[in-house]
Each structure stands twice: as structure tokens, then as C-alpha cells.
Design an enzyme around this catalytic site. Structure first.
Site, PDB file in Angstrom:
ATOM      1  N   CYS A  13      38.613  33.996  43.689  1.00 55.06           N
ATOM      2  CA  CYS A  13      38.048  34.340  42.362  1.00 55.06           C
ATOM      3  C   CYS A  13      38.241  33.188  41.375  1.00 55.06           C
ATOM      4  CB  CYS A  13      38.740  35.603  41.854  1.00 55.06           C
ATOM      5  SG  CYS A  13      38.503  35.907  40.102  1.00 55.06           S
ATOM      6  N   TRP A  42      40.432  45.290  46.144  1.00 59.89           N
ATOM      7  CA  TRP A  42      41.321  44.277  46.713  1.00 59.89           C
ATOM      8  C   TRP A  42      42.425  44.924  47.530  1.00 59.89           C
ATOM      9  CZ3 TRP A  42      39.472  39.582  46.330  1.00 59.89           C
ATOM     10  CH2 TRP A  42      38.759  39.187  45.199  1.00 59.89           C
ATOM     11  N   ARG A  52      37.837  48.606  35.928  1.00 54.90           N
ATOM     12  CA  ARG A  52      37.745  47.972  37.255  1.00 54.90           C
ATOM     13  C   ARG A  52      39.121  47.461  37.668  1.00 54.90           C
ATOM     14  NH1 ARG A  52      34.202  43.429  35.801  1.00 54.90           N
ATOM     15  NH2 ARG A  52      34.589  42.702  37.914  1.00 54.90           N
ATOM     16  N   PHE A  53      39.317  47.392  38.950  1.00 55.67           N
ATOM     17  CA  PHE A  53      40.629  46.991  39.481  1.00 55.67           C
ATOM     18  C   PHE A  53      40.582  45.500  39.803  1.00 55.67           C
ATOM     19  CE2 PHE A  53      39.658  51.385  40.529  1.00 55.67           C
ATOM     20  CZ  PHE A  53      40.703  52.026  39.892  1.00 55.67           C
ATOM     21  N   THR A  54      40.658  44.715  38.731  1.00 56.28           N
ATOM     22  CA  THR A  54      40.396  43.279  38.882  1.00 56.28           C
ATOM     23  C   THR A  54      41.673  42.451  39.026  1.00 56.28           C
ATOM     24  OG1 THR A  54      40.350  43.113  36.487  1.00 56.28           O
ATOM     25  CG2 THR A  54      38.227  43.332  37.577  1.00 56.28           C
ATOM     26  N   VAL A  55      41.502  41.276  39.583  1.00 55.38           N
ATOM     27  CA  VAL A  55      42.496  40.213  39.495  1.00 55.38           C
ATOM     28  C   VAL A  55      41.873  39.137  38.616  1.00 55.38           C
ATOM     29  CG1 VAL A  55      43.608  40.638  41.702  1.00 55.38           C
ATOM     30  CG2 VAL A  55      41.610  39.131  41.622  1.00 55.38           C
ATOM     31  N   ASP A 110      43.353  39.858  31.733  1.00 51.47           N
ATOM     32  CA  ASP A 110      42.215  39.040  31.308  1.00 51.47           C
ATOM     33  C   ASP A 110      42.593  37.566  31.470  1.00 51.47           C
ATOM     34  OD1 ASP A 110      39.810  38.204  29.895  1.00 51.47           O
ATOM     35  OD2 ASP A 110      41.193  37.700  28.277  1.00 51.47           O
ATOM     36  N   SER A 111      41.839  36.861  32.293  1.00 50.66           N
ATOM     37  CA  SER A 111      42.240  35.488  32.637  1.00 50.66           C
ATOM     38  C   SER A 111      42.315  34.586  31.404  1.00 50.66           C
ATOM     39  CB  SER A 111      41.284  34.894  33.670  1.00 50.66           C
ATOM     40  OG  SER A 111      39.968  34.832  33.166  1.00 50.66           O
TER      41      SER A 111
HETATM   42  N1  LIG Z   1      37.907  39.818  32.815  1.00 49.69           N
HETATM   43  C1  LIG Z   1      38.406  39.399  34.020  1.00 49.69           C
HETATM   44  C2  LIG Z   1      37.369  39.361  35.112  1.00 49.69           C
HETATM   45  C3  LIG Z   1      37.973  38.961  36.414  1.00 49.69           C
HETATM   46  C4  LIG Z   1      37.049  39.353  37.558  1.00 49.69           C
HETATM   47  O1  LIG Z   1      35.850  39.575  37.353  1.00 49.69           O
HETATM   48  N2  LIG Z   1      37.617  39.453  38.755  1.00 49.69           N
HETATM   49  C5  LIG Z   1      36.840  39.880  39.887  1.00 49.69           C
HETATM   50  C6  LIG Z   1      36.921  38.872  41.011  1.00 49.69           C
HETATM   51  S1  LIG Z   1      36.122  37.344  40.638  1.00 49.69           S
HETATM   52  C7  LIG Z   1      37.428  41.165  40.432  1.00 49.69           C
HETATM   53  O2  LIG Z   1      38.631  41.304  40.517  1.00 49.69           O
HETATM   54  N3  LIG Z   1      36.579  42.107  40.828  1.00 49.69           N
HETATM   55  C8  LIG Z   1      37.001  43.297  41.458  1.00 49.69           C
HETATM   56  C9  LIG Z   1      36.117  44.453  41.140  1.00 49.69           C
HETATM   57  O3  LIG Z   1      35.305  44.355  40.219  1.00 49.69           O
HETATM   58  O4  LIG Z   1      36.259  45.462  41.820  1.00 49.69           O
HETATM   59  C10 LIG Z   1      39.086  38.055  33.821  1.00 49.69           C
HETATM   60  O5  LIG Z   1      38.438  37.061  33.424  1.00 49.69           O
HETATM   61  O6  LIG Z   1      40.254  38.033  34.058  1.00 49.69           O
END
Ligand SMILES: N[C@@H](CCC(=O)N[C@@H](CS)C(=O)NCC(=O)O)C(=O)O
Length: 321
Positions: A53, A86, A119-122, A137-138
Site C-alpha cells: 500500500c 487484510w 473501512r479496515f485500512t492500513v 490516517d497516513s
Molecule cells: N486514509 C487512509 C487510506 C489508506 C488506504 O486506502 N489503505 C488501503 C490500502 S492501499 C486499505 O487498507 N484498504 C483496505 C480496505 O479498504 O478494505 C490513509 O491514507 O491512511
């Protein structure tokens, strides 16, 4: 017959006093000496990322450049993003969950807040002391790593966003985000020809502008390496490997831009940054989206050996890192 709690519920409803649990969609705390809860502390916080990512990649680079490796641990999730999010694994340099034996990132979000509705984001930062997510938030995590650990960071004097350049950096961040970081996704995920062409044109006209800018300037802001360079780098390093083919951003390969590719090589060749780049994870993640790549085939190429050809940016001034 109504129970007592039913009555309280309906009375409150009539009086509009019902407080439904707050549905959290993101975590936006900071870490600082002045924060009442999240103080900078050794080995208290942990970063969860995917190496594929580009947004998570930013945060790993900032952690390394600030010299926070001994302060903040890292867990790398499995490179594949499936329908249920993930997962943790131990293949290809990924790490299993270090704290609870969880199988997926989702479990962390629900542990932090059982009402979580986003959303379950990294990436995200986990606080081992209060068992919660501090921030997911990155862009904010970059700031936290830059500013929050002054007494603990080995390179605390290295500033990713010097005050005197802050405005210009924010403008560049915005330009890069809208046109390049997100631009390639808009092209890749477009479902109409017009949407695709609009995104494609934005990506390449932005790259043309930056190509010109980097003709005289070693980095994006004068000759100082800043946060804006990190944000651009994580897209550029994925460009030839993934965005050019899979996302149809194919007017040119990145290596065809003389200044941008030279600049990319300089940043890639910095030790602390090279360690963060893993093409197995990058290609694995970004070719795994079945709506874009229905059979999930991960291409063997392209040949990226140009990244190791020594850069020739030394003729442009550079501030010390
Ligand atoms: N707002 C977040 C966005 C991060 C993001 O979009 N991560 C994606 C991977 S590139 C993710 O974890 N997606 C998982 C999902 O949506 O289920 C940031 O910039 O930290």
C-alpha cells in the site's frame, strides 16, 4: 408487557434523549507531550502496514528516516487484500499478529471500538497501553512521527516539514495527492472511457510539471528532502511495476522521464528507504484486485534494474539528511 428498560427506552425516545452508540469511522488522535492520553513513550506504540500500500509505505519511510526503529515496532500484513480484508500471515516477510493472535486487521478495529463502522485500512498506530487505535490516517501519522517523538527519535533534528516551507509542502502534498497518488487509482478503477481519459491526462500532465520542476531542484522543495518527496516517491516507485500496466497509465514508463527517474533513483538508493521497498508485496497487492485483473495473474516483469543505476543528482545542491 414492557420491561423497565423498554420503558426507559421509549420514554427517552419520546423525549429524544436516546443516545445511540457513536459509530466511529476513523481514529484521529495524535501523540504528543501535551496530549492527555497519548504521550510519546518507548515501545508503547506499534505500526501496522502493508508493504504494497503506497499510503502505508509513507509511514514506514518516515519512521525509518526519523530513526524510530527502536521506539515503534512494525507488523507487516499479508500482501494479498481479499474480500474479507487484510490478514496476518508468515509468508514472504509478513508477520503474524504480535499481541493477541488475531487473524485479521478487522479484529484490531473491533477491539479498539466494537461499534466501528468504517473501512479496515492500513496503516494504523496501535497503543499497547490503552489497547486502541491512535490514528489510521497516513497523512496524520507522518506528522505524528515527524513531531511527536522529539526526545526519542535518533534523527529528531531531521524535519520532514520545516516551518519555513510548510505552506509550499502542503500545496505540493495536495497537488500530488489529487493528481498522482489518487490519480493512478482513478485511471485504474475507471468504469467509463471518459473517466479513464480524464484521470490519465491528469496523471501525465502532473508528471510533466514535476519533471520540469526537478530539472533545477534536487528535491521538490528547493534542495531539502521533505514529506512531499515521500508522498511522491511511493507512487513513482510503483509506477513501472504496476500502474503503467495494470492501471493503464501507459503514455510513458517512469524511466522515460529523465529528471523524475533520476530523482526516483536517488531516493530509492537511500539505505533507509531501499529497505522499505518490496516488489513482491507491491505487485502482489496491486495485481490482486479482480475487478481490474480478473484472473489475478501477477506479471513477471518488468525489468526494474534501472533503479540501481547510480543517480547523477550530485550536481544539484543537497541539504544534509
Ligand atoms: N486514509 C487512509 C487510506 C489508506 C488506504 O486506502 N489503505 C488501503 C490500502 S492501499 C486499505 O487498507 N484498504 C483496505 C480496505 O479498504 O478494505 C490513509 O491514507 O491512511
Amino acid at each position: 408487557m414492557k420491561t423497565n428498560s423498554d420503558k426507559i427506552f421509549s420514554n427517552n425516545l419520546l423525549n429524544k434523549k436516546v443516545h445511540f452508540p457513536k459509530r466511529i469511522v476513523s481514529f484521529s488522535n495524535t501523540i504528543s507531550k501535551d496530549d492527555p492520553v497519548f504521550k510519546p513513550e518507548l515501545n508503547r506504540y506499534h505500526l501496522f502496514i502493508s508493504l504494497g500500500c503506497p499510503f502505508a509505505h509513507r509511514t514506514l519511510i518516515a519512521r525509518n528516516l526519523k530513526g524510530l526503529q527502536d521506539v515503534i515496532g512494525v507488523t507487516i500484513v499479508d500482501w494479498q487484500l481479499g474480500n474479507d480484508g487484510w490478514k496476518f500471515s508468515q509468508r514472504d516477510g509478513c508477520t503474524s499478529d504480535p499481541f493477541f493472535g488475531f487473524t485479521s486487521v478487522k479484529d484490531y478495529y473491533y477491539k479498539a471500538n466494537s461499534q466501528y463502522a468504517g473501512r479496515f485500512t492500513v496503516p494504523f498506530i496501535w497503543d499497547k497501553k490503552t489497547n486502541t487505535i491512535v490514528n489510521n490516517d497516513s497523512a496524520s501519522i507522518l506528522k505524528i512521527f515527524n513531531n511527536g517523538f522529539k526526545d526519542l527519535a535518533k534523527n529528531s533534528d531531521f524535519n520532514l516539514c520545516p516551518d519555513k516551507n510548510a505552506k509550499e509542502i502542503e500545496q505540493l502534498n495536495d497537488f500530488i495527492f489529487q493528481n498522482i497518488n489518487i490519480g493512478v487509482y482513478k485511471a485504474g478503477y475507471a468504469i467509463t472511457q471518459d473517466e479513464y481519459e480524464e484521470a490519465f491526462n491528469k496523471v501525465f500532465s502532473a508528471l510533466d510539471k514535476l519533471e520540469e520542476r526537478l530539472n533545477k531542484s534536487r528535491f521538490l522543495v528547493g534542495n531539502t528532502f521533505t514529506e512531499a518527496d515521500i508522498r511522491l516517491f511511493t507512487t513513482l516507485i510503483r509506477f513501472d511495476a504496476v500502474y503503467h500496466g495494470n492501471f493503464k497509465c501507459n503514455r510513458n514508463q517512469l524511466k522515460e522521464f529523465p529528471n523524475l527517474s533520476n530523482y526516483l533513483r536517488e531516493i530509492y538508493q537511500m539505505d533507509q528507504i531501499k529497505q522499505t521497498v518490496d516488489f513482491k508485496h507491491i505487485k502482489g497487492l496491486l495485481y490482486s484486485n479482480r475487478s481490474v485483473n480478473p484472473n489475478g495473474i501477477i506479471p513477471t516483469g518488468p525489468n526494474l534494474s534501472y533503479l540501481d543505476v547510480p543517480h547523477t543528482r550530485n550536481n544539484l545542491l543537497k541539504s544534509a539528511l
